[in-house]
Every structure is written in structure tokens, then in C-alpha cells.
Design an enzyme around this catalytic site. Structure first.
Site, PDB file in Angstrom:
ATOM      1  N   ASP A 263      59.957  25.833 102.477  1.00  0.00           N
ATOM      2  CA  ASP A 263      59.957  26.118 100.816  1.00  0.00           C
ATOM      3  C   ASP A 263      58.540  26.961 100.649  1.00  0.00           C
ATOM      4  O   ASP A 263      57.709  27.378 101.598  1.00  0.00           O
ATOM      5  CB  ASP A 263      59.901  24.923  99.896  1.00  0.00           C
ATOM      6  CG  ASP A 263      60.467  25.200  98.458  1.00  0.00           C
ATOM      7  OD1 ASP A 263      60.676  24.324  97.962  1.00  0.00           O
ATOM      8  OD2 ASP A 263      60.175  26.334  98.157  1.00  0.00           O
TER       9      ASP A 263
HETATM   10  C1  GLC Z   1      60.214  27.539  95.016  1.00  0.00           C
HETATM   11  C2  GLC Z   1      61.285  26.557  94.921  1.00  0.00           C
HETATM   12  C3  GLC Z   1      62.506  26.916  95.830  1.00  0.00           C
HETATM   13  C4  GLC Z   1      62.907  28.135  95.883  1.00  0.00           C
HETATM   14  C5  GLC Z   1      61.690  28.881  96.322  1.00  0.00           C
HETATM   15  C6  GLC Z   1      61.806  30.558  96.471  1.00  0.00           C
HETATM   16  O1  GLC Z   1      58.940  26.950  95.139  1.00  0.00           O
HETATM   17  O2  GLC Z   1      60.950  25.180  95.386  1.00  0.00           O
HETATM   18  O3  GLC Z   1      63.570  26.039  95.319  1.00  0.00           O
HETATM   19  O4  GLC Z   1      64.114  28.654  96.371  1.00  0.00           O
HETATM   20  O5  GLC Z   1      60.429  28.486  95.931  1.00  0.00           O
HETATM   21  O6  GLC Z   1      61.527  30.916  95.092  1.00  0.00           O
END
Ligand code: GLC
Length: 684
Positions: free
Chosen positions: A260
Site C-alpha cells: 500500500d
Molecule cells: C491508499 C489506500 C489504498 C489505495 C492506495 C493508492 O493509502 O490505502 O486503498 O489503493 O493508497 O491510492
């Protein structure tokens, strides 16, 4: 490219190139000029050399076919082997045509709708050269204080699995790759506070939190995103049990894992890694393939391999997952789908896409209460009131490419409603009070300690009641709210969640009876904050509740029962669910039940089948959703539904992941919600 050529390419790459392929950087760095050291790259500690090697772009600027095409071509040009980047974006519940938030769509209990949403949003986003999306989110959620419950299909592991797998099917039909997230159990964050730690047993992982991921993997989902959380106190981003033992060995996943946002670097704040270099070593060695925006891999992996701290075989394995994903999408042959923004925009918000979003909104709204005021009779003197009467904020969080200019307000939708004489509240007999929580109150980093229906809005409703009005509450929310105090004041409550682009039209049609409400709650509505977490499939207790008894599992100041149970939803007609009959044979169980429309209007309902094996070494939920069927019946019409349930669907897993199959008597419960059911049993 064939597999042989792919492996030849891998062999020809340097360590730096391979590490680059495992790196995702913001598209803005490239579109700011891939080798412009004065551009955005300097904010990320990147250099022109490292930027040029990146394997993926996270689309952090608005979708634009031309700009994205140019970014792709810049990377291909700069790459030593001209490997195309894969572009990823959060296309969660729609692209420009925005669907109801996933928690709402879960109330449709219609995976086919999730598939159709996947097709629409995949096709729309691919028009801007987006190759992959960070969806579906399949976190099972039980705590409405957490702002990201809006992104989930709810509290049922089965419903999350079905809706998530169907979304993957739809994305594939469009030609887009999916990324199931957040692996795993992010929804358990303590006290509903985002990013707070979780404490979850392996038994709970196997029984509740992992099955939706397994369903997405079985559907061929290309990517799995690790969660910000830690399991067994080991952060998911470097948790070998999760990333290798469970995901690869047990589930057979052969796709690509991705962290993430900046999560590898967060091992430092956890005190797990000394620095970015050690964070890179821990994550890559645990099986985490792609580094989303920590830049740990591109800066350190080549040296780690040279120092023997990461085997080149490990790097090759991760790099091959990335190359295979690109190859399976055909990116080596054609990474740019479209350069023309006119063509891109022409395919957005088409009538077909809007119609699909309208159907989704119609089936996601949940009628919680109706004293007969709905549907509004022709000629009713009605008024719209409340913050949402004129609001365009109907899309909900994670609708990056939705535009408020596309959203019709309730006032606009009802202005064209010739069957109503719209007045202001003073002259009206019925007031449609459009209220609830702000659109920005749910989503990532939107946890709340108070989720009661707002006191000022309740006061407005009280005033309307004092003036003798009938009040229909049109409730907008990204989470279950506490409605105990406002519910008695309302003559009807329609939970609209955040219904998306076609929300206002759907609400008008439901209020006017053109369509009957048919949504059923994907998440329990608690009676009060103190009950949280409360959900339909709580484990059995040694002292189940018995009225007027002490020393049993109860509160002394509140009922155990929620205000509205999982699966609850009303229609404009009524249904009679007969006594089910269950038979068992070597295949498993067949549960038959008759359903009749006992009202005078056509309508749809969702017949739910719950089950509980009566005996077993491991304690089990008091009832677990094992199947469901949406049915539409004309007045007086009846039908028989047959549910076939395999014993494996009733298995309970122990801490080692071993399945314990049901033995002896199995209880089955059938109904239109999880509380009001009729039961039968069968023996294996
Ligand atoms: C965010 C979220 C995730 C998302 C990623 C990219 O922090 O936790 O669900 O897809 O970053 O934006």
C-alpha cells in the site's frame, strides 16, 4: 511476448533494471518531465536515472488520455529494454460514471451488478490508458467508526467474497487488471481508528478475513495489495506467512503483490526496519513484489543482491511477476490504448453506463421504515428539506474521476416530477428530509467516535413533526449511523448511502413508487455506540441470552439486539417465507423454501440462507450467511427456492488452517434478514 522471450528479457536486465520494475512512482513525476531533476521527482528522492527505470505509474493526476499516453511513451523511450510501465489508479466504484459506494452495492446482494459495474468502470478508465485498478476492496467490516467501511461490501465474509469476485470478472471483461485489497484484516483496526493496530487470530483469519481474498484469487485477480496492518505482530508488507505460505502455497496465487502507499518505508516508523535499505530487504525477502512509492527497492535492492542479503533468484521471481502481468495485459505489444481525449470522453457517462448505475442505485437503497407514507401518492403536496436537498455530494469517497457537475440534485430530479405539487415545507403535507453525514465524513482517514444522527438535523425533523408534517428521511451516509433517536420521529426512512451519479433519479423513482425499494443491509445498524461491534455472525457464547435471566451474555443498560439486523430491508409489498425443508445426501445439503408475495404490489426481496453446525470442537458463529437469492414476485405469486450447500461451505478452520467439516445436525435459517428467520435441520 512468449514465455521464452520473457525469460530472455529477464536474463538481459541488470540488477538496477530489475529493481526498477518493482517500483511504482507517481505519474506526475514522469509527466513533469521524466528526466527533469527540477521536476516533482526531487520531492521523492528520485533521480533521472531511477525515474527512468520505474516499472509502474500510479495515476495521481486527473485521467487524460493524451497525458497518460505521453507518460507511457516517455518511460518506454527511457527504459534500457523499453519495457512499458503499467498504469494503476483507484477506480473503486466507478470511473466518471460513479456507482453507489461498495457498502451500498453490497445491499443489492447482487454480484451480477458488481460485475456490470466492473465492466463499465474498466472500460471508461481504459479510455485514458489506465491498465489496472486498486479494486476490489474486500475487507470484512464490523466497526462503523472506521471510515473505510464505505469501501467494503459489508460484514459478511461470503458477501464480500461474492461481490469482490464479481467485480474482478467485470474488470476482466473490460480488459483491466484488478488488485484485491487490503491483505489482510484491515477492517479490524482497533476502535475503528484508521491505521490503528489489529489483533487477529489465525483462526479468525482462516474463517472470516481470508476467504474473500481466496475468492478473488480463484477468479484470477492479477494483484494483491498488502494491508497497512500487522498480523502476528509482523507488518503485512513483510509478513512471509501471509505473502508466501498463505497467498502462494495455500491459495495458489501466481500474480503480483504490491504494497500500500509508501508502506515499505513505514517499517521504519514501526521500528521494524532501521532504514529504507533494511525495509527493502525485509519486504522483498518476504515476497512483496512491487514497492508503491517508498522508492526503497529502486534505491537499495541492487546493492542488497550484490551483498548477498537478497538472493538474485528472489529479485528475479518478483520481477517476473511484474513482467508476466504486463505481458498478460498485452502491454509489450500495445501499452497505449488511446491518445485522443475526444474519443476518451465520448465513452464516458453513456446512456448504457448511466442505466447500469441507475439500476445499481435503485437496488442499493434500503427502506428501513415506512408507516405507509411511501410511495407518495400522485398529487401529494411535498417539500424537500435538509442539507442534501440541493447537494451534489452524492458520490461518496473514492470517486476520484467523478465530477460534481455530472450529479443531479434531488431538487432538480423532483422539480421534473409532475405527479407532485412541490411546495415549501410550510404548505406541504409531506416533507422529504434529505439529511445524514457529510460525504467527506467517510473514506480513508475518516474514523469517527460519534456516529449518531446529527442533533441539529433531528431538531429540524422534530419541528416539522410539531407542525403536523409527515417526514420521510432520505438518509445519506458512508457508514451505519445510530438512528435510535430519530427513527421514532420519521414516518419513513430510506437509507440512500452515497448512491452515485444516478442517485437522485433512483431516489425519485423509489419515492414515487416507479420502483420498489429492495436493498437489504450489508452491515448491521447498532442501537447505540456501546454495542459496537455487533454483527449477525458473532461466535456462540457459553451463556447465550435468555430473557429475565442473570449471569448470561447481556448488557444491563441495553438490549443485545441491534436497531436493524444484517440483511434487513423493506419493500412496498410483503412476502411470506415458508418453513424451509433441508435434505442431506452425499453431495451435501439441499434447502428448499417457498416465498409468496402477500401484498398488492410487485416487488423484490433477498432470501437469505444462514447455517450453523450444531456440534464441533471449534465454536462457531450463531449463524453464518451461506447463500442468498434475490427474487422478484408479482402480487400473489409464489415460488420455491432451492439452495444447494456443500459441506465444505460449512467447514470451520482451526489455527493451522485445517478444515473441520460439519458432522451430525446442521441448523438452517431462512428469512429476509438475519434475525427474523424460520429454521429446519438436516443430518450429515
Ligand atoms: C491508499 C489506500 C489504498 C489505495 C492506495 C493508492 O493509502 O490505502 O486503498 O489503493 O493508497 O491510492
Amino acid at each position: 511476448m512468449n514465455n521464452q522471450d520473457l525469460h530472455a528479457l529477464l536474463r538481459a536486465m541488470t540488477l538496477e533494471e530489475k529493481a526498477g520494475q518493482l517500483t511504482q512512482i507517481p505519474l506526475s513525476v514522469v509527466s513533469g518531465g521524466i528526466c527533469d531533476p527540477t521536476g516533482p521527482m526531487k520531492n521523492y528522492g528520485l533521480t533521472p536515472e531511477t525515474t527512468a527505470l520505474c516499472g509502474s505509474l500510479i495515476c495521481d493526476v486527473d485521467c487524460d488520455a493524451q497525458e497518460y499516453a505521453a507518460a507511457i511513451e516517455q518511460v518506454i523511450e527511457a527504459q534500457p529494454h523499453h519495457i512499458p510501465p503499467i498504469l494503476m489508479r483507484d477506480v473503486i466504484h466507478g470511473h466518471r460514471t460513479v456507482f453507489p459506494i461498495p457498502l451500498a452495492l453490497g445491499c443489492s446482494f447482487e454480484p451480477e451488478l458488481a460485475r456490470r459495474m466492473g465492466v463499465v468502470m474498466g472500460r471508461e478508465a481504459m479510455g485514458a490508458n489506465v491498465h489496472a485498478t486498486f479494486a476490489p476492496m474486500v475487507d470484512v467490516v464490523r466497526d462503523p467508526r472506521w471510515g473505510r467501511v464505505m469501501e467494503s461490501s459489508g460484514e459478511s465474509s461470503l458477501l464480500c467474497a461474492k461481490m469482490g469476485a464479481a467485480t474482478v470478472r467485470g474488470l476482466h471483461e473490460a480488459g483491466m487488471a484488478g488488485c484485491v485489497k487490503h491483505y489482510a484484516a484491515y477492517g479490524l483496526c482497533e476502535a475503528g481508528r484508521d491505521y490503528a493496530p489489529i489483533d487477529v487470530s489465525r483462526t479468525e483469519m482462516y474463517n472470516t478475513y481470508l476467504p474473500p481474498f481466496e475468492a478473488a484469487v480463484r477468479e484470477g485477480c492479477e494483484m494483491v495489495m498488502s494491508s497497512f496492518e500487522a498480523v502476528d505482530r509482523i507488518p503485512c508488507v513483510c509478513n512471509e506467512w501471509l505473502l508466501r505460505d498463505v497467498l502462494r502455497e495455500r491459495m495458489g496465487f501466481d500474480g503480483m503483490t504490491i504494497s500500500d502507499y509508501a508502506d515499505i518505508s513505514q517499517l521504519i516508523s514501526h521500528g521494524v526496519a532501521e532504514d529504507l535499505r533494511e525495509a527493502a530487504q525485509l519486504s522483498l525477502n518476504s515476497g512483496l513484489d512491487m514497492d508503491m512509492t517508498s522508492y526503497a527497492y529502486v534505491q537499495h535492492v541492487a546493492d542488497l543482491v550484490r551483498e548477498g542479503k537478497v538472493e538474485e533468484k528472489t529479485l528475479d521471481e518478483a520481477c517476473l511477476h511484474v513482467l508476466q502481468l504486463k505481458n498478460n495485459l498485452g502491454l509489450f505489444e500495445r501499452a497505449v490504448y488511446n491518445r485522443d481525449n475526444v474519443q476518451f470522453r465520448a465513452k464516458l457517462l453513456t446512456k448504457e453506463n448511466r442505466d447500469t448505475a441507475l439500476e445499481a442505485a435503485l437496488k442499493s437503497c434500503v427502506l428501513l421504515k415506512n408507516d405507509g407514507v411511501l410511495p407518495l401518492a400522485a398529487g401529494t403536496k411535498a417539500a424537500l428539506a435538509g442539507d442534501y436537498a440541493r447537494s451534489r455530494t452524492l458520490m461518496g469517497h473514492w470517486s476520484l474521476d467523478g465530477r460534481y457537475e455530472d450529479i443531479e440534485t434531488l431538487e432538480e430530479a423532483f422539480a421534473a416530477e409532475a405527479r407532485l405539487s412541490l411546495a415549501d415545507a410550510a404548505q406541504a403535507d409531506v416533507v422529504l428530509f434529505a439529511g445524514g453525514e457529510a460525504e467527506d465524513d467517510s473514506g480513508e482517514d475518516r474514523s469517527k467516535t460519534k456516529i449518531e444522527f446529527a442533533a441539529d438535523q433531528k431538531a429540524q425533523i422534530e419541528q416539522l413533526k410539531a407542525e403536523g408534517k409527515k417526514v420521510v428521511l432520505l438518509l445519506f451516509a458512508g457508514r451505519p449511523l445510530i438512528l435510535s433517536e430519530v427513527l421514532p420521529l420519521c414516518d419513513a426512512v430510506l437509507l440512500c448511502w452515497f448512491p452515485g451519479t444516478m442517485g437522485a433519479q433512483a431516489i425519485r423513482r423509489l419515492v414515487m413508487g416507479e420502483e420498489a425499494p429492495s436493498g437489504h443491509l450489508s452491515m448491521t445498524l447498532p442501537r447505540c455506540m456501546g454495542q459496537i461491534p455487533v454483527h449477525h455472525d458473532q461466535l456462540s457464547t457459553c451463556r447465550p441470552f435468555v430473557p429475565d435471566t442473570v449471569y448470561i451474555s447481556r448488557y444491563i443498560d441495553e438490549s443485545n439486539d441491534p436497531l436493524f439486523p444484517f440483511g434487513y430491508g423493506l419493500s412496498y409489498t410483503s412476502f411470506n417465507v415458508g418453513t424451509p425443508d433441508a435434505r442431506a445426501d452425499e453431495e451435501g445439503f439441499c434447502v428448499r423454501v417457498g416465498v409468496r408475495n402477500t401484498g398488492d404490489a410487485e416487488g423484490e426481496t433477498v432470501i437469505q440462507l444462514y447455517a450453523r453446525a450444531q456440534k464441533g470442537l471449534l465454536i462457531r458463529p450463531v449463524k453464518t450467511l451461506v447463500a442468498f437469492r434475490r427474487v422478484r414476485l408479482a402480487p400473489g405469486q409464489e415460488m420455491e427456492i432451492a439452495f444447494n450447500v456443500k459441506p465444505a461451505e460449512l467447514a470451520v478452520y482451526d489455527a493451522q488452517g485445517k478444515a473441520h467439516m460439519p458432522k451430525g445436525e446442521v441448523l438452517f435459517f431462512v428469512g429476509e434478514n438475519s434475525a427474523d428467520t424460520r429454521s429446519c435441520s438436516a443430518w450429515l
